[in-house]
Scaffold this motif. Sequence first.
Motif, PDB file in Angstrom:
ATOM      1  N   SER A 235       0.839  -1.193   0.000  1.00  0.00           N
ATOM      2  CA  SER A 235       0.000   0.000   0.000  1.00  0.00           C
ATOM      3  C   SER A 235       0.877   1.247   0.000  1.00  0.00           C
ATOM      4  O   SER A 235       1.799   1.360   0.806  1.00  0.00           O
ATOM      5  N   VAL A 236       0.569   2.159  -0.915  1.00  0.00           N
ATOM      6  CA  VAL A 236       1.290   3.422  -1.015  1.00  0.00           C
ATOM      7  C   VAL A 236       0.424   4.511  -0.396  1.00  0.00           C
ATOM      8  O   VAL A 236      -0.702   4.739  -0.851  1.00  0.00           O
ATOM      9  N   PRO A 237       0.902   5.186   0.631  1.00  0.00           N
ATOM     10  CA  PRO A 237       0.106   6.252   1.246  1.00  0.00           C
ATOM     11  C   PRO A 237      -0.196   7.366   0.239  1.00  0.00           C
ATOM     12  O   PRO A 237       0.660   7.718  -0.583  1.00  0.00           O
ATOM     13  N   VAL A 238      -1.387   7.908   0.302  1.00  0.00           N
ATOM     14  CA  VAL A 238      -1.762   8.981  -0.610  1.00  0.00           C
ATOM     15  C   VAL A 238      -0.848  10.188  -0.440  1.00  0.00           C
ATOM     16  O   VAL A 238      -0.489  10.856  -1.409  1.00  0.00           O
ATOM     17  N   TRP A 239      -0.410  10.450   0.799  1.00  0.00           N
ATOM     18  CA  TRP A 239       0.465  11.605   1.030  1.00  0.00           C
ATOM     19  C   TRP A 239       1.767  11.464   0.254  1.00  0.00           C
ATOM     20  O   TRP A 239       2.341  12.455  -0.203  1.00  0.00           O
ATOM     21  N   LEU A 240       2.238  10.199   0.078  1.00  0.00           N
ATOM     22  CA  LEU A 240       3.482   9.985  -0.660  1.00  0.00           C
ATOM     23  C   LEU A 240       3.288  10.286  -2.142  1.00  0.00           C
ATOM     24  O   LEU A 240       4.170  10.869  -2.790  1.00  0.00           O
ATOM     25  N   LEU A 241       2.136   9.904  -2.681  1.00  0.00           N
ATOM     26  CA  LEU A 241       1.844  10.225  -4.082  1.00  0.00           C
ATOM     27  C   LEU A 241       1.803  11.734  -4.286  1.00  0.00           C
ATOM     28  O   LEU A 241       2.300  12.253  -5.286  1.00  0.00           O
ATOM     29  N   ARG A 242       1.216  12.428  -3.340  1.00  0.00           N
ATOM     30  CA  ARG A 242       1.127  13.894  -3.449  1.00  0.00           C
ATOM     31  C   ARG A 242       2.522  14.521  -3.369  1.00  0.00           C
ATOM     32  O   ARG A 242       2.842  15.460  -4.099  1.00  0.00           O
ATOM     33  N   LEU A 243       3.356  13.987  -2.488  1.00  0.00           N
ATOM     34  CA  LEU A 243       4.725  14.488  -2.362  1.00  0.00           C
ATOM     35  C   LEU A 243       5.512  14.234  -3.642  1.00  0.00           C
ATOM     36  O   LEU A 243       6.242  15.104  -4.126  1.00  0.00           O
ATOM     37  N   THR A 244       5.357  13.032  -4.201  1.00  0.00           N
ATOM     38  CA  THR A 244       6.057  12.678  -5.434  1.00  0.00           C
ATOM     39  C   THR A 244       5.635  13.591  -6.572  1.00  0.00           C
ATOM     40  O   THR A 244       6.449  14.034  -7.381  1.00  0.00           O
ATOM     41  N   ARG A 245       4.349  13.902  -6.625  1.00  0.00           N
ATOM     42  CA  ARG A 245       3.861  14.799  -7.669  1.00  0.00           C
ATOM     43  C   ARG A 245       4.553  16.161  -7.566  1.00  0.00           C
ATOM     44  O   ARG A 245       5.017  16.732  -8.550  1.00  0.00           O
ATOM     45  N   GLY A 246       4.636  16.681  -6.339  1.00  0.00           N
ATOM     46  CA  GLY A 246       5.279  17.972  -6.142  1.00  0.00           C
ATOM     47  C   GLY A 246       6.739  17.953  -6.553  1.00  0.00           C
ATOM     48  O   GLY A 246       7.251  18.916  -7.135  1.00  0.00           O
ATOM     49  N   PHE A 247       7.412  16.836  -6.284  1.00  0.00           N
ATOM     50  CA  PHE A 247       8.824  16.706  -6.660  1.00  0.00           C
ATOM     51  C   PHE A 247       8.976  16.663  -8.176  1.00  0.00           C
ATOM     52  O   PHE A 247       9.824  17.347  -8.759  1.00  0.00           O
ATOM     53  N   LEU A 248       8.139  15.864  -8.847  1.00  0.00           N
ATOM     54  CA  LEU A 248       8.262  15.705 -10.300  1.00  0.00           C
ATOM     55  C   LEU A 248       7.976  16.999 -11.046  1.00  0.00           C
ATOM     56  O   LEU A 248       8.529  17.242 -12.121  1.00  0.00           O
ATOM     57  N   LYS A 249       7.110  17.833 -10.491  1.00  0.00           N
ATOM     58  CA  LYS A 249       6.735  19.072 -11.193  1.00  0.00           C
ATOM     59  C   LYS A 249       7.911  20.037 -11.339  1.00  0.00           C
ATOM     60  O   LYS A 249       7.845  20.987 -12.105  1.00  0.00           O
ATOM     61  N   GLN A 250       9.005  19.749 -10.629  1.00  0.00           N
ATOM     62  CA  GLN A 250      10.190  20.600 -10.761  1.00  0.00           C
ATOM     63  C   GLN A 250      10.887  20.400 -12.112  1.00  0.00           C
ATOM     64  O   GLN A 250      11.671  21.231 -12.534  1.00  0.00           O
ATOM     65  N   PHE A 251      10.593  19.260 -12.743  1.00  0.00           N
ATOM     66  CA  PHE A 251      11.317  18.896 -13.951  1.00  0.00           C
ATOM     67  C   PHE A 251      10.397  18.949 -15.168  1.00  0.00           C
ATOM     68  O   PHE A 251       9.316  18.357 -15.167  1.00  0.00           O
ATOM     69  N   GLN A 252      10.823  19.633 -16.205  1.00  0.00           N
ATOM     70  CA  GLN A 252      10.012  19.780 -17.402  1.00  0.00           C
ATOM     71  C   GLN A 252       9.682  18.430 -18.036  1.00  0.00           C
ATOM     72  O   GLN A 252       8.574  18.187 -18.481  1.00  0.00           O
ATOM     73  N   TRP A 253      10.662  17.522 -18.036  1.00  0.00           N
ATOM     74  CA  TRP A 253      10.456  16.219 -18.682  1.00  0.00           C
ATOM     75  C   TRP A 253       9.446  15.346 -17.951  1.00  0.00           C
ATOM     76  O   TRP A 253       8.946  14.371 -18.488  1.00  0.00           O
ATOM     77  N   ALA A 254       9.176  15.661 -16.707  1.00  0.00           N
ATOM     78  CA  ALA A 254       8.289  14.827 -15.896  1.00  0.00           C
ATOM     79  C   ALA A 254       6.890  15.401 -15.783  1.00  0.00           C
ATOM     80  O   ALA A 254       6.102  14.976 -14.955  1.00  0.00           O
ATOM     81  N   GLY A 255       6.562  16.355 -16.644  1.00  0.00           N
ATOM     82  CA  GLY A 255       5.264  17.022 -16.542  1.00  0.00           C
ATOM     83  C   GLY A 255       4.087  16.071 -16.618  1.00  0.00           C
ATOM     84  O   GLY A 255       3.172  16.120 -15.794  1.00  0.00           O
ATOM     85  N   ASP A 256       4.084  15.152 -17.604  1.00  0.00           N
ATOM     86  CA  ASP A 256       2.955  14.241 -17.763  1.00  0.00           C
ATOM     87  C   ASP A 256       2.855  13.261 -16.598  1.00  0.00           C
ATOM     88  O   ASP A 256       1.763  12.889 -16.173  1.00  0.00           O
ATOM     89  N   ALA A 257       4.018  12.812 -16.091  1.00  0.00           N
ATOM     90  CA  ALA A 257       3.996  11.912 -14.936  1.00  0.00           C
ATOM     91  C   ALA A 257       3.368  12.612 -13.735  1.00  0.00           C
ATOM     92  O   ALA A 257       2.561  12.026 -13.002  1.00  0.00           O
ATOM     93  N   ALA A 258       3.718  13.874 -13.543  1.00  0.00           N
ATOM     94  CA  ALA A 258       3.137  14.644 -12.444  1.00  0.00           C
ATOM     95  C   ALA A 258       1.635  14.820 -12.637  1.00  0.00           C
ATOM     96  O   ALA A 258       0.861  14.767 -11.679  1.00  0.00           O
TER      97      ALA A 258
END
Length: 327
Positions: free
Chosen positions: A236-259
Motif C-alpha cells: 500500500s502506497v500512502p496517498v500523502w506519498l503520491l502527493r509528495l512525489t507529484r510535487g517533486f516531479l513538477k520541478q522537472f520539465q520532462w516529468a510534466g505528464d507523470a506529475a
Amino acid sequence: MEGKAVDKKSILVVGATGTLGRQVVRKALDEGYDVRCVVRPRQNPADFLRDWGAATVQADLTNPASIPPALVGIHTIIDCATARPEESTQKVDWEGKVALIQSAQAMGIQRYVFCSIHNCDKHNEVPLMNIKNCTEKFLKESGVDYTILRLCGFMQAIIGNYAVPILEETQVWGTNDTIRTAYLDTQDVARMVLAVLRSEDAVNKTLTLAGPQAYSTQEVISLCEKLAKAEAKVTSVPVWLLRLTRGFLKQFQWAGDAADRLAFAEVLSSSESFDAPMEETYKLLDIDPSSINTLEAYLQEYFDRILAKLKEVGARSRPKSSTDLYV
C-alpha cells in the motif's frame, strides 16, 4: 440542388483500438451501423477492425489538417479517445478534441457522443479531469447536438492491476484511500452508447454511467483473492506519498505528464465515490438493469477461464511469465 442526406447509420469511432472503443465498434457493427474508425499510422496495425467489417481512415488528433477528410459522409462521431501514457494529454485530449469538435461543427456532423469522466467538474486540480470538463463545455457551446457520457470506471482495468499480479504471485500496488468505484463492463458501456444513438431524449444531455455496485480498492483485491484462491502480495502506497512525489516531479520539465497522472492522488484523498443512481438512465436508454454485468460475475468468469487454462496445460505451479494466459 440539395446534396444527398447523410445516412444516420454512418458513424465515426475515435479511439477505436482502445478498451472501450473496440467494444463500441463491435456492437455498432452487430446493430448494422456503417462504422468508420480513426487509426494512426504509428499505432499497432488495426487489421482486426477491418476483419470485423469496419472501415478505417488515417487521421491524428495532433494533426488538425488530417481530421476533416475523416468526417466526410459521417452522421455521428463517437469519441472514446484519450491520450496514452506516453502521450501529452494537453495535445491529444484538449487541442486535438477542440480541433475535432470544430471540424464536426464546420462539416455539419449531426451528433457527437463524448466519453468523459465522472466528477470531472469537481477536480480542476487534476489536469485530465480539468481538460475533460473544459471539453464538455466547449462541445456544449459548439452548436453540435451532443450526448456526454461520464464514466466511473472499467472492469477490464482490474485484470491488469490486480487479477494478473495475484495469479502470477507478483506485487499488487494499492493505496490507503477509501474512494469507491462502481465499475462497468465495457461491453455494457458499448450497449449504452448505442442506446444513446437511438434515444432522442438523450440529445444534449449529460449522463453518468455507473456499475451496479461501488467497491474500494481493498474490496476489489479481496474479491480477486477469493476467486483466485490465492493471497495477494499487497504493497500500500500512502496517498500523502503520491502527493509528495507529484510535487517533486513538477520541478522537472520532462516529468510534466507523470506529475499530471500523479495528480489523481488529489482525487484519492477526497474519499468520494465514483458512483451514481442509474434508474432514470436505464429508463431513458430502455435497458434492463438485470442485464448489466456485475463485477463479481465478470471476475468469476475470468478466473474460471484462466484457472481452467492453467489446469489444461498441466501447470503444477504458476509460471513466472505467463501473461499470455491472461489475455
